[in-house]
Design an enzyme around this catalytic site. Sequence first.
Site, PDB file in Angstrom:
ATOM      1  CD  GLU A 158      -8.332  -9.353  -3.942  1.00 52.76           C
ATOM      2  OE1 GLU A 158      -7.145  -9.631  -3.673  1.00 52.76           O
ATOM      3  OE2 GLU A 158      -9.223  -9.248  -3.077  1.00 52.76           O
TER       4      GLU A 158
ATOM      5  CG  ASN B 177      -3.445  -2.612   7.049  1.00 55.32           C
ATOM      6  OD1 ASN B 177      -3.351  -2.104   5.938  1.00 55.32           O
ATOM      7  ND2 ASN B 177      -4.465  -3.367   7.416  1.00 55.32           N
TER       8      ASN B 177
ATOM      9  CE1 TYR C 146      -9.141  -3.495   0.607  1.00 53.45           C
ATOM     10  CE2 TYR C 146      -8.384  -1.489  -0.478  1.00 53.45           C
ATOM     11  CZ  TYR C 146      -8.123  -2.614   0.288  1.00 53.45           C
ATOM     12  OH  TYR C 146      -6.844  -2.865   0.734  1.00 53.45           O
TER      13      TYR C 146
ATOM     14  CG  HIS D 240      -4.848  -6.481  -0.457  1.00 48.26           C
ATOM     15  ND1 HIS D 240      -6.070  -6.594   0.164  1.00 48.26           N
ATOM     16  CD2 HIS D 240      -4.897  -7.326  -1.526  1.00 48.26           C
ATOM     17  CE1 HIS D 240      -6.827  -7.464  -0.503  1.00 48.26           C
ATOM     18  NE2 HIS D 240      -6.141  -7.923  -1.542  1.00 48.26           N
TER      19      HIS D 240
ATOM     20  CE  LYS E 147      -3.776  -2.466   2.344  1.00 45.05           C
ATOM     21  NZ  LYS E 147      -4.645  -2.517   3.562  1.00 45.05           N
TER      22      LYS E 147
HETATM   23  P1  GDP Z   1      -7.488  -7.225   5.485  1.00 42.98           P
HETATM   24  O1  GDP Z   1      -8.061  -8.313   4.614  1.00 42.98           O
HETATM   25  O2  GDP Z   1      -6.691  -7.742   6.643  1.00 42.98           O
HETATM   26  O3  GDP Z   1      -6.705  -6.197   4.697  1.00 42.98           O
HETATM   27  O4  GDP Z   1      -8.725  -6.462   6.164  1.00 42.98           O
HETATM   28  P2  GDP Z   1     -10.194  -6.116   5.598  1.00 42.98           P
HETATM   29  O5  GDP Z   1     -10.467  -6.817   4.310  1.00 42.98           O
HETATM   30  O6  GDP Z   1     -11.142  -6.293   6.727  1.00 42.98           O
HETATM   31  O7  GDP Z   1     -10.099  -4.543   5.334  1.00 42.98           O
HETATM   32  C1  GDP Z   1      -9.412  -4.059   4.202  1.00 42.98           C
HETATM   33  C2  GDP Z   1      -8.589  -2.866   4.599  1.00 42.98           C
HETATM   34  O8  GDP Z   1      -9.442  -1.815   5.027  1.00 42.98           O
HETATM   35  C3  GDP Z   1      -7.651  -3.092   5.794  1.00 42.98           C
HETATM   36  O9  GDP Z   1      -6.444  -3.720   5.444  1.00 42.98           O
HETATM   37  C4  GDP Z   1      -7.433  -1.667   6.255  1.00 42.98           C
HETATM   38  O10 GDP Z   1      -6.487  -0.979   5.421  1.00 42.98           O
HETATM   39  C5  GDP Z   1      -8.805  -1.052   6.027  1.00 42.98           C
HETATM   40  N1  GDP Z   1      -9.610  -1.118   7.238  1.00 42.98           N
HETATM   41  C6  GDP Z   1     -10.285  -2.176   7.757  1.00 42.98           C
HETATM   42  N2  GDP Z   1     -10.898  -1.858   8.903  1.00 42.98           N
HETATM   43  C7  GDP Z   1     -10.623  -0.552   9.117  1.00 42.98           C
HETATM   44  C8  GDP Z   1     -10.959   0.376  10.146  1.00 42.98           C
HETATM   45  O11 GDP Z   1     -11.668   0.062  11.113  1.00 42.98           O
HETATM   46  N3  GDP Z   1     -10.470   1.648  10.032  1.00 42.98           N
HETATM   47  C9  GDP Z   1      -9.683   2.033   8.969  1.00 42.98           C
HETATM   48  N4  GDP Z   1      -9.237   3.305   8.902  1.00 42.98           N
HETATM   49  N5  GDP Z   1      -9.346   1.185   7.980  1.00 42.98           N
HETATM   50  C10 GDP Z   1      -9.806  -0.079   8.054  1.00 42.98           C
HETATM   51 MG    MG Z   2      -9.524  -8.238   3.132  1.00 43.01          MG
END
Ligand code: GDP
Ligand code: MG
Length: 160
Positions: free
Chosen positions: A137, A123, A60, A126, A20
């Site tokens: 993807e 973080n 997303y 991805h 990212k």
């Molecule tokens: P991942 O699969 O571990 O990347 O997590 P998810 O698919 O749940 O979410 C995708 C991305 O959205 C995450 O990697 C974060 O960058 C972002 N994200 C998820 N939850 C949050 C949140 O509560 N706050 C913020 N600011 N970003 C979030």
């Molecule tokens: Mg995810």
Amino acid sequence: ISLPNLVASMEVEESYIMIKPDGVQRGLVGEIIYRFEKKGFKLKGLKLFQCPKDLAEEHYKDLSSKPFFPKLISYITSGPVVCMAWEGVGVVASARKLIGATNPLQAEPGTIRGDLAVQTGRNVVHGSDSPENGKREIALWFKDEELTEWTPVQTPWVIE
Ligand code: GDP
Ligand code: MG
């Protein structure tokens, strides 16, 4: 995620891994690629890319109703990302383990997020969450001609 999802499957799969904008800005590109490369996975596609808003929204789309969605889209489009297609036995679950939990403060030491990040909204990387999403993807982020079929010389030393 539950335990069965963490057991690496014996299937050859593909995962879309993306560094990212924070990972690129912080100079972590080599560090992150290194971890997938030394594990023994095969790199099939790699590019530095400025993600347009519509692509970020498509990638997303399952999170579009979340309150943080606008922030997520502006984060992902805030600077260049490094797009990668990785192939290997059980690569999807294994990459998720290498990456660590979504919240870096909950990610185990030794994982990318556990070692290199502190906030969910920054973080650094991805990874696809299922083999189906890996394919989806990779097709979304890469043109066919940007993906290379090849056999690394190490393959028989990684897979029996
Ligand atoms: P991942 O699969 O571990 O990347 O997590 P998810 O698919 O749940 O979410 C995708 C991305 O959205 C995450 O990697 C974060 O960058 C972002 N994200 C998820 N939850 C949050 C949140 O509560 N706050 C913020 N600011 N970003 C979030
Ligand atoms: Mg995810």
